[in-house]
Design a protein around this motif. Structure first.
Motif, PDB file in Angstrom:
ATOM      1  N   ARG A   1       0.834  -1.217   0.000  1.00 13.28           N
ATOM      2  CA  ARG A   1       0.000   0.000   0.000  1.00 13.28           C
ATOM      3  C   ARG A   1       0.859   1.254   0.000  1.00 13.28           C
ATOM      4  O   ARG A   1       0.543   2.241  -0.672  1.00 13.28           O
ATOM      5  CB  ARG A   1      -0.957  -0.010   1.184  1.00 13.28           C
ATOM      6  N   ALA A   2       1.958   1.242   0.750  1.00 15.66           N
ATOM      7  CA  ALA A   2       2.856   2.406   0.784  1.00 15.66           C
ATOM      8  C   ALA A   2       3.503   2.628  -0.580  1.00 15.66           C
ATOM      9  O   ALA A   2       3.630   3.775  -1.030  1.00 15.66           O
ATOM     10  CB  ALA A   2       3.922   2.208   1.855  1.00 15.66           C
ATOM     11  N   LEU A   3       3.896   1.549  -1.245  1.00 15.02           N
ATOM     12  CA  LEU A   3       4.455   1.667  -2.596  1.00 15.02           C
ATOM     13  C   LEU A   3       3.430   2.271  -3.550  1.00 15.02           C
ATOM     14  O   LEU A   3       3.741   3.182  -4.321  1.00 15.02           O
ATOM     15  CB  LEU A   3       4.887   0.295  -3.111  1.00 15.02           C
ATOM     16  N   LYS A   4       2.203   1.745  -3.502  1.00 12.19           N
ATOM     17  CA  LYS A   4       1.146   2.228  -4.389  1.00 12.19           C
ATOM     18  C   LYS A   4       0.833   3.696  -4.154  1.00 12.19           C
ATOM     19  O   LYS A   4       0.685   4.479  -5.097  1.00 12.19           O
ATOM     20  CB  LYS A   4      -0.121   1.387  -4.148  1.00 12.19           C
TER      21      LYS A   4
ATOM     22  N   TYR B   1      15.281   0.615   3.456  1.00  9.58           N
ATOM     23  CA  TYR B   1      15.261   1.691   2.466  1.00  9.58           C
ATOM     24  C   TYR B   1      13.897   1.779   1.801  1.00  9.58           C
ATOM     25  O   TYR B   1      13.153   0.822   1.740  1.00  9.58           O
ATOM     26  CB  TYR B   1      16.366   1.534   1.411  1.00  9.58           C
ATOM     27  N   PHE B   2      13.578   2.974   1.345  1.00  9.39           N
ATOM     28  CA  PHE B   2      12.375   3.273   0.573  1.00  9.39           C
ATOM     29  C   PHE B   2      12.810   4.356  -0.403  1.00  9.39           C
ATOM     30  O   PHE B   2      12.917   5.518  -0.033  1.00  9.39           O
ATOM     31  CB  PHE B   2      11.254   3.772   1.494  1.00  9.39           C
ATOM     32  N   GLU B   3      13.131   3.975  -1.642  1.00  8.06           N
ATOM     33  CA  GLU B   3      13.770   4.895  -2.584  1.00  8.06           C
ATOM     34  C   GLU B   3      13.159   4.818  -3.971  1.00  8.06           C
ATOM     35  O   GLU B   3      12.713   3.756  -4.397  1.00  8.06           O
ATOM     36  CB  GLU B   3      15.256   4.546  -2.721  1.00  8.06           C
ATOM     37  N   ALA B   4      13.203   5.936  -4.670  1.00  9.24           N
ATOM     38  CA  ALA B   4      12.843   5.987  -6.090  1.00  9.24           C
ATOM     39  C   ALA B   4      14.141   5.933  -6.880  1.00  9.24           C
ATOM     40  O   ALA B   4      15.088   6.677  -6.589  1.00  9.24           O
ATOM     41  CB  ALA B   4      12.075   7.262  -6.403  1.00  9.24           C
TER      42      ALA B   4
ATOM     43  N   PRO C   1      12.206   6.292 -16.606  1.00 10.11           N
ATOM     44  CA  PRO C   1      11.222   5.436 -15.946  1.00 10.11           C
ATOM     45  C   PRO C   1      11.631   5.245 -14.481  1.00 10.11           C
ATOM     46  O   PRO C   1      12.809   5.086 -14.177  1.00 10.11           O
ATOM     47  CB  PRO C   1      11.281   4.126 -16.730  1.00 10.11           C
ATOM     48  N   VAL C   2      10.649   5.308 -13.609  1.00 12.88           N
ATOM     49  CA  VAL C   2      10.912   5.277 -12.169  1.00 12.88           C
ATOM     50  C   VAL C   2      10.395   3.980 -11.558  1.00 12.88           C
ATOM     51  O   VAL C   2       9.310   3.506 -11.907  1.00 12.88           O
ATOM     52  CB  VAL C   2      10.249   6.484 -11.465  1.00 12.88           C
ATOM     53  N   ARG C   3      11.170   3.450 -10.646  1.00 15.88           N
ATOM     54  CA  ARG C   3      10.763   2.287  -9.870  1.00 15.88           C
ATOM     55  C   ARG C   3      11.014   2.624  -8.408  1.00 15.88           C
ATOM     56  O   ARG C   3      12.067   3.168  -8.060  1.00 15.88           O
ATOM     57  CB  ARG C   3      11.596   1.074 -10.275  1.00 15.88           C
ATOM     58  N   ILE C   4      10.045   2.339  -7.556  1.00 13.21           N
ATOM     59  CA  ILE C   4      10.206   2.549  -6.121  1.00 13.21           C
ATOM     60  C   ILE C   4      10.642   1.213  -5.522  1.00 13.21           C
ATOM     61  O   ILE C   4      10.022   0.179  -5.776  1.00 13.21           O
ATOM     62  CB  ILE C   4       8.902   3.040  -5.474  1.00 13.21           C
ATOM     63  N   LEU C   5      11.692   1.258  -4.732  1.00 15.85           N
ATOM     64  CA  LEU C   5      12.265   0.058  -4.114  1.00 15.85           C
ATOM     65  C   LEU C   5      12.138   0.159  -2.602  1.00 15.85           C
ATOM     66  O   LEU C   5      12.381   1.224  -2.030  1.00 15.85           O
ATOM     67  CB  LEU C   5      13.741  -0.069  -4.487  1.00 15.85           C
TER      68      LEU C   5
ATOM     69  N   ASN D   1       9.056  -3.886  -4.982  1.00 18.26           N
ATOM     70  CA  ASN D   1       9.275  -2.733  -5.855  1.00 18.26           C
ATOM     71  C   ASN D   1       7.988  -2.466  -6.613  1.00 18.26           C
ATOM     72  O   ASN D   1       7.103  -3.324  -6.703  1.00 18.26           O
ATOM     73  CB  ASN D   1      10.448  -2.975  -6.806  1.00 18.26           C
ATOM     74  N   PHE D   2       7.884  -1.252  -7.148  1.00 16.75           N
ATOM     75  CA  PHE D   2       6.660  -0.821  -7.824  1.00 16.75           C
ATOM     76  C   PHE D   2       7.018   0.174  -8.915  1.00 16.75           C
ATOM     77  O   PHE D   2       7.759   1.125  -8.656  1.00 16.75           O
ATOM     78  CB  PHE D   2       5.713  -0.184  -6.803  1.00 16.75           C
ATOM     79  N   GLY D   3       6.505  -0.020 -10.100  1.00 22.73           N
ATOM     80  CA  GLY D   3       6.754   0.905 -11.204  1.00 22.73           C
ATOM     81  C   GLY D   3       5.851   2.121 -11.133  1.00 22.73           C
ATOM     82  O   GLY D   3       4.701   2.034 -10.717  1.00 22.73           O
ATOM     83  N   VAL D   4       6.409   3.250 -11.526  1.00 24.75           N
ATOM     84  CA  VAL D   4       5.631   4.500 -11.520  1.00 24.75           C
ATOM     85  C   VAL D   4       5.202   4.801 -12.937  1.00 24.75           C
ATOM     86  O   VAL D   4       5.957   4.730 -13.855  1.00 24.75           O
ATOM     87  CB  VAL D   4       6.466   5.672 -10.954  1.00 24.75           C
TER      88      VAL D   4
END
Length: 88
Positions: free
Chosen positions: A14-17, A49-52, A68-72, A85-88
């Protein structure tokens, strides 16, 4: 994982989304990542870690315009380390 930890684990996704939605809406990367990190820690995780990052190179980025961004994310819940991870 305990039943309580299994119930808490989806907070990571949920935090990634939510952070991805903030970035898509034009929010600043630092603010969106700080917000996501706060959600994760408030849920009871110990955050590594929580990074883009750039989705192809994993290089740090300053703006979603950098590619292109991915959140890790990596965080520990109890004795279990969760990575996603989650794609933006």
């Amino acid at each position: 994982m305990s039943p309580e930890e299994r119930a808490t684990a989806p907070a990571l996704y949920r935090a990634l989304k939510e952070s991805a939605a903030r970035l898509r809406a034009g929010d600043d990367i630092a603010a969106a990542m700080a917000g996501g990190a706060e959600l994760v820690t408030k849920a009871g995780f110990i955050l590594d870690y929580f990074e883009a990052r750039h989705a192809d190179t994993l290089a740090p980025i300053a703006s979603v315009k950098d590619g292109p961004v991915r959140i890790l994310v990596a965080a520990k819940l109890g004795k279990t380390r969760l990575i996603d991870n989650f794609g933006v």
